[in-house]
Design an enzyme around this catalytic site. Structure first.
Site, short mmCIF file in Angstrom:
data_model
loop_
_atom_site.label_atom_id
_atom_site.label_comp_id
_atom_site.label_asym_id
_atom_site.label_seq_id
_atom_site.Cartn_x
_atom_site.Cartn_y
_atom_site.Cartn_z
N ARG A 1 0.85 -1.20 0.00
CA ARG A 1 0.00 0.00 0.00
C ARG A 1 0.89 1.25 0.00
O ARG A 1 1.78 1.38 0.83
CB ARG A 1 -0.92 0.01 1.24
N HIS B 1 -3.39 10.87 0.83
CA HIS B 1 -2.86 10.63 2.17
C HIS B 1 -2.27 11.96 2.65
O HIS B 1 -1.09 12.05 2.98
CB HIS B 1 -1.85 9.49 2.17
N GLU C 1 -8.00 8.30 6.30
CA GLU C 1 -8.33 8.91 7.59
C GLU C 1 -8.81 10.35 7.51
O GLU C 1 -8.13 11.28 7.96
CB GLU C 1 -7.10 8.84 8.51
N ASN D 1 -7.99 1.56 9.84
CA ASN D 1 -6.69 1.72 10.48
C ASN D 1 -6.92 1.63 11.98
O ASN D 1 -7.71 2.39 12.53
CB ASN D 1 -6.06 3.09 10.17
N TYR E 1 -5.05 1.55 15.74
CA TYR E 1 -3.86 1.71 16.57
C TYR E 1 -4.15 1.53 18.05
O TYR E 1 -3.43 0.84 18.74
CB TYR E 1 -3.21 3.07 16.33
N GLU F 1 -3.95 -0.29 8.11
CA GLU F 1 -2.80 0.12 8.92
C GLU F 1 -2.94 -0.43 10.33
O GLU F 1 -4.05 -0.44 10.88
CB GLU F 1 -2.67 1.65 9.06
C1 FCB Z 1 -1.94 7.05 10.88
C2 FCB Z 1 -1.53 7.62 9.53
C3 FCB Z 1 -0.17 7.16 9.08
C4 FCB Z 1 0.82 7.08 10.20
C5 FCB Z 1 0.25 6.31 11.37
C6 FCB Z 1 1.20 6.15 12.52
O1 FCB Z 1 -2.87 7.88 11.49
O2 FCB Z 1 -2.46 7.23 8.56
O3 FCB Z 1 0.24 8.02 8.05
O4 FCB Z 1 1.25 8.34 10.55
O5 FCB Z 1 -0.92 6.94 11.82
#
Ligand code: FCB
Length: 450
Positions: free
Chosen positions: A83, A127, A172, A298, A300, A360
């Site tokens: 990607r 992006h 995002e 995504n 995290y 992500e």
């Molecule tokens: C996300 C972004 C990516 C990167 C990660 C850690 O929010 O999409 O570009 O910065 O965080």
């Protein structure tokens, strides 16, 4: 299997997509080469105090010149998908109009390079690196930027659509709009809630309107959008904290998911926004709800919120609180594989997308390159293994996850944090541009090749 045991590849569906994820501004560099125009991130970096280490993206990982070796590294890992994102100002330096052939030629080479190595190209159109020339005319606050995005999309998908069969319109929107136009921490550094909400609406609308353009130019392609989504908990059972959870979830998650899945904007959030709600024209909501082939997620970290009558986060009146005693990454983000299961099952229950791509997932820690040329990133390795185990659990629970893309192939420019945060499976020495696979990357390679 418990979420603490590393899974094996053969425990996932045979046609599962395994990838790594990158983005143009964070790795390419060559910020002023071959006719590339200025982006809002170039401008933002040049403003004192915006980036924690005072850095910029002019060189970054020098991927613009080193891409063959970077694609070799991805191939060496054993991924079957890659990607990347396309830098709009490399193609249209002024945002619209004059086309920079050298920019298109770069992505031609890059895509051909992926195909030669057996990597399926997954292209993100936006992006975050908007051409500065468009920002000068209002950026995403201006409805005209949608037309510019459609012209850019048409150009890129005509050129690459014969070979790229997976397209992500936006990465995002919460970050590009809320952090960029309201919180002031990302480019272009705006501080108005109303502007941010108008920008969000235009970004979502540009996504919907781009879908038929992509389908026309890239027959048989799969198209989607990537959202940053968070499972959210309340700090207590009190009615006040529960209500704060609902308000926060409204802006963080439902504001994007609801209109994309044909429900329009959430009524409760609209009411809270009041005069800051976006202007929506007839037909806009139908366009935003244009069916896609997958939802990009995504993931995290999870969030916890408490009621804040004094008004943090504006009318959402919800403040983030730290869950005590939990494991955290170098960013302070809570590590929660269970959060991934909770998020994916919630999305499935509430929206039932045709397919989900985990576009992500990753973590940052302070890495040390040893004199022997190793990076013993045990915590990132553990994060990766436990999130893959969680992913497997979500699939077994019936969520149609079809792919996983680790963020990121390389350490890179982490936006407002500059080069202080390393997220790569490979360590980058920014002085020599030497890449070294970390223990996490070596493990991902073994996992993929077993
Ligand atoms: C996300 C972004 C990516 C990167 C990660 C850690 O929010 O999409 O570009 O910065 O965080």
């Amino acid at each position: 299997m418990s979420a603490n045991t590393a899974p094996t590849r053969n425990q996932f569906p045979a046609d599962f997509r395994w990838g790594v994820s990158t983005s143009s501004f964070q790795i390419e560099g060559a910020g002023r080469e071959d006719g590339k125009g200025e982006s809002i991130w170039d401008r933002f970096c040049s403003e004192p105090g915006r980036i924690r280490d005072g850095s910029n993206g002019l060189v970054a990982c020098d991927h613009y010149h080193r891409w063959p070796q970077d694609l070799d590294l991805a191939k060496q890992l054993g991924v079957n998908a890659y990607r990347f994102s396309i830098a709009w100002p490399r193609i249209l330096p002024q945002g619209r109009g004059v086309v920079n052939e050298a920019g298109l030629a770069f992505y031609d080479r890059l895509v051909d390079g992926m195909l030669e190595r057996g990597l399926d190209p997954w292209a993100t159109l936006y992006h975050w690196d908007l051409p500065q020339a468009l920002q000068a005319q209002g950026g995403w606050i201006s409805r005209d930027t949608i037309a510019a995005f459609l012209e850019y999309t048409d150009l890129v998908t005509r050129r690459l659509g014969d070979r790229v069969k997976h397209w992500i319109t936006h990465n995002e929107p919460w970050c590009s709009c809320i952090m960029g136009y309201w919180e002031g921490v990302h480019a272009p550094g705006g501080t108005s809630l109303a502007d941010a909400m108008q920008a969000c609406h235009h970004v979502l609308l540009s996504h919907g309107q781009a879908i038929p353009v992509i389908r026309k130019n890239s027959p048989g392609a799969q198209v989607g959008i990537t959202l940053s989504l968070h499972p959210i908990a309340a700090a207590s059972d009190s009615a006040a904290d529960q209500a704060a959870l609902k308000r926060h979830d409204g802006l963080r998650n439902r504001w994007f998911l609801d209109p994309l899945f044909g429900r329009g904007y959430p009524e409760d959030t609209l009411a809270l926004l009041g005069a800051a709600a976006p202007q929506v024209l007839a037909g806009d909501l139908d366009a935003i709800a244009t069916p896609t082939d997958f939802l990009g997620v995504n993931y995290y970290f999870p969030e916890m919120v408490a009621d804040d009558p004094t008004g943090s986060h504006g009318p959402m009146r919800a403040k983030l609180v730290d869950r005590p005693g939990v494991e955290r990454t170098g960013f302070g983000w809570e590590v929660s594989p269970q959060g991934l299961v909770d998020l994916l099952t919630r999305i499935q229950r509430d929206y039932a997308p045709a397919a989900v791509q985990l576009t992500e997932n990753g973590s940052t820690f302070e890495d040390v390159l040893t004199p022997e040329g190793r990076v013993h990133d045990a915590r990132r390795l553990s994060y990766l293994q436990r999130h893959l185990a969680a992913l497997k659990q979500a699939i077994e629970a019936g969520v149609p996850v079809k792919g996983y893309f680790a963020w990121s192939l390389l350490d890179n420019f982490e936006w407002a944090e500059g080069y202080l945060r390393r997220f790569g499976l490979a360590y980058v020495d920014y002085t020599t541009q030497q890449r070294t696979l970390k223990d996490s990357g070596l493990w991902y390679g073994r996992f993929l090749n077993e």
